[in-house]
Design a protein around this motif. Structure first.
Motif, PDB file in Angstrom:
ATOM      1  N   HIS A  57       0.819  -1.210   0.000  1.00  0.00           N
ATOM      2  CA  HIS A  57       0.000   0.000   0.000  1.00  0.00           C
ATOM      3  C   HIS A  57       0.857   1.266   0.000  1.00  0.00           C
ATOM      4  N   LEU A  58       1.994   1.216   0.647  1.00  0.00           N
ATOM      5  CA  LEU A  58       2.896   2.369   0.604  1.00  0.00           C
ATOM      6  C   LEU A  58       3.339   2.628  -0.835  1.00  0.00           C
ATOM      7  N   ASN A  59       3.668   1.561  -1.553  1.00  0.00           N
ATOM      8  CA  ASN A  59       4.112   1.722  -2.932  1.00  0.00           C
ATOM      9  C   ASN A  59       2.958   2.077  -3.873  1.00  0.00           C
ATOM     10  N   LEU A  60       1.813   1.442  -3.707  1.00  0.00           N
ATOM     11  CA  LEU A  60       0.710   1.674  -4.639  1.00  0.00           C
ATOM     12  C   LEU A  60      -0.035   2.975  -4.362  1.00  0.00           C
ATOM     13  N   VAL A  61      -0.432   3.188  -3.136  1.00  0.00           N
ATOM     14  CA  VAL A  61      -1.161   4.417  -2.814  1.00  0.00           C
ATOM     15  C   VAL A  61      -0.182   5.584  -2.689  1.00  0.00           C
ATOM     16  N   GLY A  62       0.958   5.329  -2.057  1.00  0.00           N
ATOM     17  CA  GLY A  62       1.927   6.390  -1.833  1.00  0.00           C
ATOM     18  C   GLY A  62       2.681   6.816  -3.080  1.00  0.00           C
ATOM     19  N   TRP A  63       3.054   5.876  -3.924  1.00  0.00           N
ATOM     20  CA  TRP A  63       3.832   6.238  -5.112  1.00  0.00           C
ATOM     21  C   TRP A  63       2.960   6.305  -6.360  1.00  0.00           C
ATOM     22  N   VAL A  64       2.286   5.229  -6.699  1.00  0.00           N
ATOM     23  CA  VAL A  64       1.547   5.176  -7.956  1.00  0.00           C
ATOM     24  C   VAL A  64       0.401   6.179  -7.965  1.00  0.00           C
ATOM     25  N   THR A  65      -0.440   6.145  -6.949  1.00  0.00           N
ATOM     26  CA  THR A  65      -1.588   7.047  -6.932  1.00  0.00           C
ATOM     27  C   THR A  65      -1.148   8.502  -6.825  1.00  0.00           C
ATOM     28  N   MET A  66      -0.214   8.794  -5.930  1.00  0.00           N
ATOM     29  CA  MET A  66       0.258  10.174  -5.805  1.00  0.00           C
ATOM     30  C   MET A  66       0.932  10.633  -7.100  1.00  0.00           C
ATOM     31  N   GLY A  67       1.681   9.755  -7.739  1.00  0.00           N
ATOM     32  CA  GLY A  67       2.316  10.100  -8.996  1.00  0.00           C
ATOM     33  C   GLY A  67       1.300  10.384 -10.097  1.00  0.00           C
ATOM     34  N   LEU A  68       0.239   9.583 -10.158  1.00  0.00           N
ATOM     35  CA  LEU A  68      -0.802   9.830 -11.155  1.00  0.00           C
ATOM     36  C   LEU A  68      -1.528  11.146 -10.878  1.00  0.00           C
ATOM     37  N   PHE A  69      -1.783  11.431  -9.613  1.00  0.00           N
ATOM     38  CA  PHE A  69      -2.381  12.726  -9.277  1.00  0.00           C
ATOM     39  C   PHE A  69      -1.441  13.857  -9.715  1.00  0.00           C
ATOM     40  N   GLY A  70      -0.155  13.703  -9.442  1.00  0.00           N
ATOM     41  CA  GLY A  70       0.820  14.717  -9.838  1.00  0.00           C
ATOM     42  C   GLY A  70       0.866  14.908 -11.340  1.00  0.00           C
ATOM     43  N   LEU A  71       0.805  13.813 -12.083  1.00  0.00           N
ATOM     44  CA  LEU A  71       0.781  13.891 -13.538  1.00  0.00           C
ATOM     45  C   LEU A  71      -0.460  14.646 -14.013  1.00  0.00           C
ATOM     46  N   TYR A  72      -1.601  14.329 -13.430  1.00  0.00           N
ATOM     47  CA  TYR A  72      -2.836  15.032 -13.792  1.00  0.00           C
ATOM     48  C   TYR A  72      -2.679  16.538 -13.579  1.00  0.00           C
ATOM     49  N   TYR A  73      -2.193  16.929 -12.411  1.00  0.00           N
ATOM     50  CA  TYR A  73      -2.064  18.362 -12.116  1.00  0.00           C
ATOM     51  C   TYR A  73      -1.003  19.030 -12.999  1.00  0.00           C
ATOM     52  N   ALA A  74       0.038  18.305 -13.367  1.00  0.00           N
ATOM     53  CA  ALA A  74       1.043  18.865 -14.269  1.00  0.00           C
ATOM     54  C   ALA A  74       0.458  19.102 -15.656  1.00  0.00           C
ATOM     55  N   LEU A  75      -0.442  18.240 -16.081  1.00  0.00           N
ATOM     56  CA  LEU A  75      -1.045  18.348 -17.412  1.00  0.00           C
ATOM     57  C   LEU A  75      -2.307  19.205 -17.442  1.00  0.00           C
ATOM     58  N   THR A  76      -2.822  19.558 -16.271  1.00  0.00           N
ATOM     59  CA  THR A  76      -4.064  20.326 -16.198  1.00  0.00           C
ATOM     60  C   THR A  76      -3.846  21.552 -15.314  1.00  0.00           C
ATOM     61  N   PRO A  77      -3.166  22.571 -15.829  1.00  0.00           N
ATOM     62  CA  PRO A  77      -2.833  23.750 -15.033  1.00  0.00           C
ATOM     63  C   PRO A  77      -4.021  24.444 -14.361  1.00  0.00           C
ATOM     64  N   SER A 125     -10.129  11.375  -0.533  1.00  0.00           N
ATOM     65  CA  SER A 125      -9.180  11.936  -1.493  1.00  0.00           C
ATOM     66  C   SER A 125      -9.577  11.573  -2.925  1.00  0.00           C
ATOM     67  N   MET A 126      -9.951  10.323  -3.146  1.00  0.00           N
ATOM     68  CA  MET A 126     -10.336   9.901  -4.497  1.00  0.00           C
ATOM     69  C   MET A 126     -11.643  10.557  -4.926  1.00  0.00           C
ATOM     70  N   LEU A 127     -12.596  10.692  -4.018  1.00  0.00           N
ATOM     71  CA  LEU A 127     -13.840  11.376  -4.353  1.00  0.00           C
ATOM     72  C   LEU A 127     -13.579  12.843  -4.685  1.00  0.00           C
ATOM     73  N   LEU A 128     -12.670  13.454  -3.955  1.00  0.00           N
ATOM     74  CA  LEU A 128     -12.290  14.835  -4.234  1.00  0.00           C
ATOM     75  C   LEU A 128     -11.625  14.932  -5.605  1.00  0.00           C
ATOM     76  N   PHE A 129     -10.789  13.957  -5.943  1.00  0.00           N
ATOM     77  CA  PHE A 129     -10.168  13.949  -7.262  1.00  0.00           C
ATOM     78  C   PHE A 129     -11.222  13.825  -8.358  1.00  0.00           C
ATOM     79  N   LEU A 130     -12.207  12.978  -8.154  1.00  0.00           N
ATOM     80  CA  LEU A 130     -13.279  12.844  -9.150  1.00  0.00           C
ATOM     81  C   LEU A 130     -14.000  14.175  -9.345  1.00  0.00           C
ATOM     82  N   PHE A 131     -14.204  14.902  -8.259  1.00  0.00           N
ATOM     83  CA  PHE A 131     -14.834  16.226  -8.354  1.00  0.00           C
ATOM     84  C   PHE A 131     -13.946  17.191  -9.143  1.00  0.00           C
TER      85      PHE A 131
END
Length: 142
Positions: A57-77, A125-131
């Protein structure tokens, strides 16, 4: 339909945008995966894999999910520039901080309360991301 070369847009964020929400998500994720790697090495060295679920969970939620959120925000100013991006980061990071030790406590026979709390914060957090996604879409928006 073919795109002309002049129709292609590449978004290269400015330094200020890089140090915003996207950077926070990626930075936190990088810390998580570094910790996860060290934890995995320790589990392998000792042969004790009792905490494998928490490690995963540290690797999947901490790295993968956070990284995908970061990618989204980098691509969606527009989304990254909103206050909601920082609220989202607070929920996402708090979820990891609660969830991972909570799972460790649960699998080692201690209370499951922290894992439950971390699960609900992570869900929020995920529901907030969906919003955010519904509100801002994906990409630059131009």
């Amino acid at each position: 339909m073919r795109m002309a070369a002049s129709d292609a847009h590449v978004y290269l964020p400015t330094r200020g945008a890089v140090r915003g929400a996207a950077f926070a998500f990626f930075g936190f994720g990088a810390l998580c995966v570094t910790g996860g790697m060290l934890w995995g090495i320790a589990m392998a060295a000792t042969g004790d894999h009792a905490a494998a679920g928490a490690h995963a969970h540290l690797n999947l939620v901490g790295w993968v999910t956070m990284g995908l959120f970061g990618l989204y925000y980098a691509l969606t100013p527009p989304a990254a520039a909103s206050r909601l991006a920082w609220v989202h980061f607070a929920f996402a990071a708090s979820g990891v901080i609660l969830l991972v030790p909570g799972i460790f406590m649960a699998v080692t026979g201690r209370s499951e309360g922290l894992a439950i709390a971390g699960s609900f914060v992570t869900l929020a957090s995920m529901l907030l991301f969906l919003f955010v996604l519904a509100r801002h879409g994906f990409g630059r928006g131009d």
